[in-house]
Write a protein that holds these residues in place. Structure first.
Motif, short mmCIF file in Angstrom:
data_model
loop_
_atom_site.label_atom_id
_atom_site.label_comp_id
_atom_site.label_asym_id
_atom_site.label_seq_id
_atom_site.Cartn_x
_atom_site.Cartn_y
_atom_site.Cartn_z
N ASP A 124 -5.67 31.87 -49.09
CA ASP A 124 -4.42 32.18 -48.43
C ASP A 124 -3.73 30.94 -47.87
O ASP A 124 -2.59 31.00 -47.44
CB ASP A 124 -4.70 33.16 -47.29
CG ASP A 124 -3.50 33.99 -46.93
OD1 ASP A 124 -3.14 34.03 -45.75
OD2 ASP A 124 -2.89 34.59 -47.85
N PRO B 196 -9.65 31.02 -47.44
CA PRO B 196 -9.24 32.42 -47.42
C PRO B 196 -8.90 32.84 -46.00
O PRO B 196 -9.16 32.12 -45.05
CB PRO B 196 -10.50 33.15 -47.90
CG PRO B 196 -11.61 32.29 -47.40
CD PRO B 196 -11.12 30.86 -47.43
N VAL B 197 -8.33 34.00 -45.83
CA VAL B 197 -8.13 34.55 -44.49
C VAL B 197 -9.49 34.77 -43.87
O VAL B 197 -10.41 35.25 -44.52
CB VAL B 197 -7.36 35.89 -44.57
CG1 VAL B 197 -7.24 36.50 -43.18
CG2 VAL B 197 -6.00 35.67 -45.18
N GLY B 198 -9.64 34.38 -42.61
CA GLY B 198 -10.94 34.54 -41.97
C GLY B 198 -11.49 33.21 -41.53
O GLY B 198 -10.89 32.17 -41.74
N PRO B 199 -12.65 33.22 -40.95
CA PRO B 199 -13.20 32.01 -40.33
C PRO B 199 -13.92 31.08 -41.29
O PRO B 199 -14.60 30.17 -40.86
CB PRO B 199 -14.19 32.58 -39.31
CG PRO B 199 -14.68 33.82 -39.96
CD PRO B 199 -13.51 34.38 -40.73
N ASP B 200 -13.79 31.24 -42.60
CA ASP B 200 -14.54 30.41 -43.53
C ASP B 200 -14.03 28.98 -43.53
O ASP B 200 -12.86 28.71 -43.27
CB ASP B 200 -14.43 30.97 -44.95
CG ASP B 200 -15.10 32.32 -45.06
OD1 ASP B 200 -14.73 33.08 -45.96
OD2 ASP B 200 -15.98 32.60 -44.24
#
Lengths: 115, 112
Positions: free
Chosen positions: B31, B94-98
């Motif tokens: 994203d 990506p969306v999220g804490p990665d």
């Protein structure tokens, strides 16, 4: 503003020995990352901390690698025992809060050579 | 399986001309996309980023273009200067804490 600090800058060990790397993130940064960069490759995420908790360690070879960030500031990454394929640059990065658009700032890295 | 691909290991461009670095990705969950620049014996430094809701982002001499349908992004440097000689990494999140997924890098060489 001081950047991300890492030590040592270089380390040469023999296979089956142990080694530890240290990282001091930018002051106030809650999120800390360890990446492994093998020669000719891009950095690969090993582990991500949010304060002193682990957010993602899915790519950390847990049989030999361990990492901790006990007080939510400095972090250490350990390899025990080292293998030849662990030869790489180990990069530490930090970001303010760890959200999607939060910039990650990298340290200079520790170059590990395993003989 | 490489999710972020930079197929040109190196690129040589004359000073003053445009440098175009390309990057392809396979993960449709990405994203947010970034370019990092790396000099020898230093860590990568952030250069420019783009969100998936945009198709272009500009910062001085640097412009990043995103083509979501083709899963392709490019970095344009105009005009190229000798100090731009470095390895450029494309990265995606990506969306999220990665954390970031990086490509292998492209070594840009600016010829005088």
């Amino acid at each position: 503003e001081a950047g991300v600090a890492q030590s040592p800058r270089y380390k040469i060990i023999e296979k089956r020995q142990s080694v530890a790397f240290w990282c001091n993130p930018i002051s106030g940064h809650a999120t800390l990352y360890w990446y492994q960069q093998i020669l000719g490759q891009g950095p690969k995420l090993l582990i991500q901390f949010q304060n002193n908790g682990v957010v993602d360690d899915s790519q950390l070879p847990k049989d030999r690698f361990s990492a901790e960030r006990l007080k939510g500031v400095d972090s250490t990454l350990k390899i025990q025992p080292a293998k030849l394929e662990d030869s790489a640059v180990y990069l530490c990065a930090s970001s303010l809060v760890g959200t999607l658009t939060d910039t990650q700032y990298f340290g200079p890295g520790t170059r590990l050579t395993v003989l | 399986d490489q999710q972020v691909k930079q197929n040109s290991p190196s690129l040589s461009v004359q000073e003053g001309r445009i440098s175009i670095l390309n990057c392809d990705y396979t993960n449709s969950m990405f994203d947010y996309f970034l370019w990092y620049k790396k000099y020898p014996a230093e860590g990568p430094t952030f250069l420019i980023s783009i969100s998936s809701i945009k198709d272009k982002n500009e910062d001085g001499r640097f412009t990043v273009f995103l083509n979501k349908s083709a899963k392709h992004l490019s970095l344009h440097i105009v005009p190229s200067q000798p100090g731009d000689s470095a390895v450029y990494f494309c990265a995606a999140s990506p969306v999220g804490p990665d954390g970031l997924t990086f490509g292998k890098g492209t070594h840009l060489i600016i010829q005088p």
